[in-house]
Design an enzyme around this catalytic site. Structure first.
Site, PDB file in Angstrom:
ATOM      1  N   TYR A  52      -1.060  81.753 -37.624  1.00 27.76           N
ATOM      2  CA  TYR A  52      -1.070  82.548 -38.849  1.00 27.76           C
ATOM      3  C   TYR A  52      -1.184  84.024 -38.466  1.00 27.76           C
ATOM      4  O   TYR A  52      -2.234  84.485 -38.014  1.00 27.76           O
ATOM      5  CB  TYR A  52      -2.260  82.180 -39.743  1.00 27.76           C
ATOM      6  CG  TYR A  52      -2.226  80.800 -40.345  1.00 27.76           C
ATOM      7  CD1 TYR A  52      -1.080  80.013 -40.334  1.00 27.76           C
ATOM      8  CD2 TYR A  52      -3.367  80.271 -40.941  1.00 27.76           C
ATOM      9  CE1 TYR A  52      -1.072  78.748 -40.885  1.00 27.76           C
ATOM     10  CE2 TYR A  52      -3.370  79.007 -41.510  1.00 27.76           C
ATOM     11  CZ  TYR A  52      -2.221  78.248 -41.473  1.00 27.76           C
ATOM     12  OH  TYR A  52      -2.220  76.991 -42.034  1.00 27.76           O
ATOM     13  N   LEU A  95      -2.697  74.399 -55.541  1.00 30.26           N
ATOM     14  CA  LEU A  95      -2.059  75.177 -56.618  1.00 30.26           C
ATOM     15  C   LEU A  95      -0.589  75.436 -56.295  1.00 30.26           C
ATOM     16  O   LEU A  95       0.043  76.291 -56.909  1.00 30.26           O
ATOM     17  CB  LEU A  95      -2.795  76.504 -56.838  1.00 30.26           C
ATOM     18  CG  LEU A  95      -4.239  76.379 -57.334  1.00 30.26           C
ATOM     19  CD1 LEU A  95      -4.869  77.762 -57.493  1.00 30.26           C
ATOM     20  CD2 LEU A  95      -4.308  75.613 -58.644  1.00 30.26           C
ATOM     21  N   ARG A 111       0.972  76.919 -53.866  1.00 29.08           N
ATOM     22  CA  ARG A 111       1.260  78.301 -53.467  1.00 29.08           C
ATOM     23  C   ARG A 111       1.311  79.245 -54.675  1.00 29.08           C
ATOM     24  O   ARG A 111       2.110  80.165 -54.731  1.00 29.08           O
ATOM     25  CB  ARG A 111       2.554  78.356 -52.673  1.00 29.08           C
ATOM     26  CG  ARG A 111       2.480  77.533 -51.397  1.00 29.08           C
ATOM     27  CD  ARG A 111       3.821  77.246 -50.774  1.00 29.08           C
ATOM     28  NE  ARG A 111       3.637  76.390 -49.600  1.00 29.08           N
ATOM     29  CZ  ARG A 111       3.490  75.064 -49.663  1.00 29.08           C
ATOM     30  NH1 ARG A 111       3.531  74.451 -50.824  1.00 29.08           N
ATOM     31  NH2 ARG A 111       3.300  74.355 -48.571  1.00 29.08           N
ATOM     32  N   GLY A 112       0.452  78.958 -55.638  1.00 31.67           N
ATOM     33  CA  GLY A 112       0.363  79.789 -56.830  1.00 31.67           C
ATOM     34  C   GLY A 112       1.259  79.359 -57.957  1.00 31.67           C
ATOM     35  O   GLY A 112       1.130  79.846 -59.084  1.00 31.67           O
ATOM     36  N   SER A 133      -0.772  77.879 -60.708  1.00 32.41           N
ATOM     37  CA  SER A 133      -2.044  78.577 -60.895  1.00 32.41           C
ATOM     38  C   SER A 133      -2.209  79.114 -62.310  1.00 32.41           C
ATOM     39  O   SER A 133      -3.315  79.469 -62.726  1.00 32.41           O
ATOM     40  CB  SER A 133      -2.149  79.751 -59.921  1.00 32.41           C
ATOM     41  OG  SER A 133      -1.184  80.753 -60.240  1.00 32.41           O
TER      42      SER A 133
END
Length: 334
Positions: A58, A211, A213-214, A217
C-alpha cells in the site's frame, strides 16, 4: 458507542468487533491527508479499535510507515492494544504498476523483515499473502509463515481471497486464524462455499469492502469525479449504467436506514456485523468523521424484520458489475 470484541477463529487473537483498514490513507482512493490519517488511527485506538489492517504494498511501504508513526505517537496503553494485520506478496514497479505475486518461502521472510522495520515493531500479529501465488503451493507459503511464528516474528497466520480448497490445504499445514475477503451487501460470494468451510474449520473472517469502496456508504453520487489515481475510476461497479443501477440499490437501502434513524453506512456495516460473531468488518475510514459514523454501527440493532427488509432492498447478486477489473479478477479464487 459500546465497543465489543470478537475472536479471529479458534486460533487467532481477540480483537475489536470492528477493525480499521488503513489502505486508503496511502493508496488507491486519491490524495489523503497524512495528519488526519494519523489522527484517525489515534481516534480509532481511543475508541477501543484494536485491529489495524495494512499491506506492505500500500503506497509501496508508505502505509506501514504511517501506521508505525501513529503507533509511536500514541499513548503507551493504546499502542500496546493495537494488533497489526499485514498482507504481503504483491509485486510493484516504480510506475505504480502491478506485476504479480510472490509466495516463495525466501520472499515471505524477506517481505516480513522489511515490514517489521517499517512498522517499528518486533512482531506482526497476523500475516498473510495478499493473493495466492499460482506458481507456489500454498503449503510452502504458509509453511514459511509458520517458521516466522516459531521464531516469534509473527503471532498468527491469515489467508486472503482464496477459495475453499486452498483454505483446507492451508489449514492442514498450520493453524489459520482468519480469512480476509470482501464481504458486503453487494458482495456475497463467500456465502455458498467459503463461509461454510471457514466455519467448519474454526477460521474467522475479516471482511473488507463492507461499504464497497464507498459505493454503498450513502455518500457517493453519480456525478462525482474520480482522479486517475483512484481505483474506482477503473472499477466496473462505478462505471456508467452499472453505477446508476448500484446507486438505485443504495436509495432503497436509504429508506430503511431513515426509518431506523441511522445512516446508510451504519446500516450496511450493521448488516455485516449481524452475519455472525466470526466476522470482523474492516472499515476504511480516512477521516475522523467517517470513523465516528462507522463506529455508530455498533449501536444499530437489527432484528429479523430489519434483516428481511434489507435483503429485499438489496438481494444477493443485485449489484451490477464485477468487484474488480477483469485482470484483477483473474487472481481471485472466490
Amino acid at each position: 458507542m459500546t465497543m465489543r470484541t470478537r475472536t479471529l477463529g479458534t486460533t487467532g487473537p481477540q480483537v475489536s468487533a470492528l477493525g480499521l483498514g488503513c489502505m486508503g490513507m496511502s493508496a488507491l482512493y486519491g490524495e489523503a491527508d497524512r495528519a488526519e490519517s494519523v489522527a484517525t488511527i489515534h481516534a480509532a485506538l481511543e475508541a477501543g479499535v484494536t485491529l489495524l489492517d495494512t499491506g506492505d504494498f500500500y503506497g509501496m511501504g508508505h502505509n506501514e510507515m504511517l501506521i508505525g508513526e501513529a503507533l509511536r505517537a500514541a499513548p503507551a496503553a493504546r499502542r500496546e492494544q493495537a494488533l497489526v494485520s499485514v498482507k504481503f506478496g504483491a509485486l510493484r514497479d516504480p510506475d505504480g504498476g502491478w506485476s504479480g505475486y510472490d509466495g516463495r518461502p525466501a520472499a515471505v521472510k524477506n517481505f516480513a523483515a522489511y515490514s517489521l522495520q517499517r512498522l517499528g515493531v518486533d512482531h506482526i500479529d497476523v500475516y498473510r499473502i495478499a493473493r495466492l501465488d499460482p506458481d507456489v503451493p500454498v503449503e510452502e507459503t504458509v509453511g514459511a509463515i509458520a517458521e516466522l511464528v516459531e521464531k516469534g516474528y509473527v503471532r498468527h497466520i491469515g489467508l486472503s481471497e482464496v477459495g475453499a480448497d486452498t483454505i483446507r490445504r492451508a489449514a492442514a499445514t498450520a493453524p489459520i486464524s482468519d480469512l480476509q475477503i470482501e464481504y458486503s451487501l453487494i458482495s456475497r460470494g463467500i456465502e455458498d462455499e467459503i463461509l461454510p468451510t471457514t466455519r467448519e474449520l474454526g477460521i474467522g473472517i475479516t471482511a473488507y469492502g463492507v461499504l464497497s469502496r464507498g459505493l454503498i456508504s450513502g455518500h457517493f453520487t453519480a456525478d462525482r469525479q474520480l482522479g486517475a489515481g483512484d481505483f474506482r475510476a477503473m472499477s466496473p461497479r462505478f462505471q456508467g449504467d452499472n453505477l446508476r443501477h448500484n446507486l438505485d440499490l443504495v436509495e432503497a437501502l436509504r429508506k430503511i436506514a431513515e426509518q431506523k434513524g441511522v445512516s446508510v453506512a451504519q446500516i450496511a456495516i450493521a448488516w455485516v456485523l449481524a452475519r455472525g460473531e466470526d466476522i470482523v468488518p474492516l472499515v476504511g475510514a480516512r477521516r475522523r468523521d467517517r470513523l465516528t459514523e462507522a463506529l455508530g454501527a455498533l449501536d444499530v440493532p437489527l432484528d429479523a424484520a430489519d434483516l428481511t427488509a434489507i435483503e429485499e432492498a438489496v438481494p444477493p447478486g443485485a449489484a451490477a458489475g464485477d468487484r474488480y477489473p477483469a485482470a484483477q479478477m483473474a487472481h481471485l479464487e472466490s
